[in-house]
Design a protein around this motif. Structure first.
Motif, short mmCIF file in Angstrom:
data_model
loop_
_atom_site.label_atom_id
_atom_site.label_comp_id
_atom_site.label_asym_id
_atom_site.label_seq_id
_atom_site.Cartn_x
_atom_site.Cartn_y
_atom_site.Cartn_z
N VAL A 1 0.75 -1.32 0.03
CA VAL A 1 0.21 0.03 0.04
C VAL A 1 0.96 1.15 -0.04
N ASP B 1 -3.01 5.55 -2.31
CA ASP B 1 -3.61 6.23 -1.55
C ASP B 1 -3.22 7.77 -1.68
N GLY C 1 -6.13 8.11 8.24
CA GLY C 1 -5.88 6.84 8.64
C GLY C 1 -5.30 6.56 10.04
N TYR D 1 -3.22 0.92 8.16
CA TYR D 1 -4.60 0.84 8.40
C TYR D 1 -5.56 0.92 7.41
N ARG D 2 -5.12 1.46 6.18
CA ARG D 2 -6.03 1.26 5.07
C ARG D 2 -6.03 -0.19 4.47
N GLY E 1 -0.91 4.99 8.64
CA GLY E 1 -2.38 5.22 8.14
C GLY E 1 -2.38 4.40 6.99
N LEU E 2 -1.43 4.24 6.24
CA LEU E 2 -1.44 3.22 4.96
C LEU E 2 -1.77 1.99 5.37
N ILE F 1 -3.27 -0.80 -3.16
CA ILE F 1 -3.89 0.51 -2.69
C ILE F 1 -2.89 1.54 -3.26
N GLU G 1 -8.63 -1.96 6.56
CA GLU G 1 -10.05 -1.60 6.05
C GLU G 1 -10.38 -2.42 4.79
N ALA G 2 -9.30 -2.61 3.94
CA ALA G 2 -9.59 -2.95 2.76
C ALA G 2 -9.61 -4.68 2.65
N LEU H 1 -5.23 11.70 2.98
CA LEU H 1 -6.07 10.58 3.88
C LEU H 1 -5.39 9.46 4.65
N ALA H 2 -4.05 9.04 4.41
CA ALA H 2 -3.37 8.25 4.99
C ALA H 2 -3.19 8.96 6.63
#
Length: 355
Positions: free
Chosen positions: A75, A165, A173, A349-350, A346-347, A163, A353-354, A169-170
């Protein structure tokens, strides 16, 4: 879920270093599996754009090898001039009319031709503006070439980007990973997530679940290094060592004054950002600022920002709600690197979520 489940590796390619973060799912929740950083040579990455592909590939390979990361799915994020995030206010509409309106707004606000970008948008909710019902949309625009370049770079390393991103947005996250959205967390009011990198500073202001404002400030840790290099007539490497306290400066007082001058410049720009927010959302007030990035460790920065902006300022600790295996990590190392690796966290954590 029983046992452990490793998630994709998060790779944050910054202007000064590459950071790697990997989380894993355990019976007790999320745990930190890998955390590391590898330095980049100057100018390898400028304003989010990879200029020296071989140098970045070297750093990524070095980091993956050092951390013994076996996962091929990764990611990543785009930043700087490669990506723009903005909130839009539009009349209620759907379908082709909405797409045309978003593209028209994007053409007005983006610093590059609309033909060069890939657009996406998310409806955030309804608001009332001067008696008219409007809808808020979060616009994300990424430059097509920057996107294709990072994908090609990773594939050349036999990695598969799951991903791609954007850093704004990271940061959000990382804030969520730390439990920042939990009820009762911190003082009431909006929160400003501020990531101070080498070449620039990202500001992402959240009001509850809403993105209120995003801004990129062209000031970062590199400006401090440049100031110290000019002041003492030394090279970048030596100036960097002085900045982070590894090497004693010829004049400690002069060095402190130079750092303070750059901190004051950044504080003024952050103050202007908050004023812009107040003009756009008069009802919103930022009560807390969370600092991340390598520049967040500048001596005296949190205290100075807190006093000059009159709000609570704290260092990001994205892993505070994550299990830290004692046999793998020194807690002091995680605490020190946590703010620097916030985008990577944060990445990662994305990826959760995915999953």
């Amino acid at each position: 879920m029983f046992g452990k489940s490793r998630l994709p590796v998060a790779i944050d390619i910054g202007s000064h270093a590459v950071k790697l973060v990997q989380l894993e799912q355990t019976k007790k929740g999320l745990a930190l599996a890998r955390l590391g950083m590898a330095s980049l040579s100057p100018e390898a990455v400028v304003d989010g754009v990879v200029r020296d592909h071989e140098e970045v590939m070297r750093a990524v390979e070095e980091l993956i090898s050092a951390e013994r990361a076996k996962a091929k799915e990764v990611v990543v994020a785009l930043s700087g001039s490669a990506a723009v995030v903005r909130t839009l206010l539009l009349p209620e509409m759907r379908g082709l009319a909405l797409e045309a309106a978003v593209e028209a707004e994007a053409a007005q606000i983006l610093p590059f031709p609309i033909e060069e970008v890939r657009l996406s948008h998310t409806r955030l909710g309804r608001v009332e503006v001067e008696g008219q019902r409007m809808e808020e949309h979060l616009l994300v625009a990424v430059r097509r070439k920057a996107l294709s370049d990072i994908i090609e770079l990773l594939k050349a390393l036999k990695l598969e980007p799951k991903i791609v991103d954007v850093n704004f947005l990271a940061l959000e996250g990382a804030y969520e990973l730390a439990g920042g959205r939990e009820e009762g967390e911190g003082p009431p009011g909006a929160v400003a997530l501020v990531d101070i990198g080498a070449s620039g500073t990202l500001v992402h202001v959240l009001g509850g679940s809403r993105t209120l404002l995003t801004r990129s400030i062209p000031l970062g840790g590199a400006s401090v290094t440049k100031s110290l290099a000019g002041l003492f007539g030394v090279g970048r490497t030596e100036a960097e060592s002085i900045k982070i306290g590894v090497q004693n400066p010829p004049s400690p007082r002069a060095a402190a004054d130079a750092v303070r001058a750059e901190v004051e410049r950044l504080a003024r720009e952050l103050g202007r950002t908050l004023q812009l927010l107040w003009k756009t959302f008069p009802e919103e007030r930022v009560s807390r600022m969370v600092l991340s990035g390598g520049g967040a460790h500048l001596e005296g920065l949190p205290a100075y920002l807190s006093a000059s902006l009159d709000l609570v300022v704290e260092m990001a600790q994205p892993f505070r709600s994550v299990t830290i295996p004692a046999d793998l990590f020194d807690p002091e190392y995680v605490e020190l690197l946590g703010p620097i690796a916030a985008v990577g966290a944060g990445l990662a954590y994305r990826a959760v979520e995915a999953a």
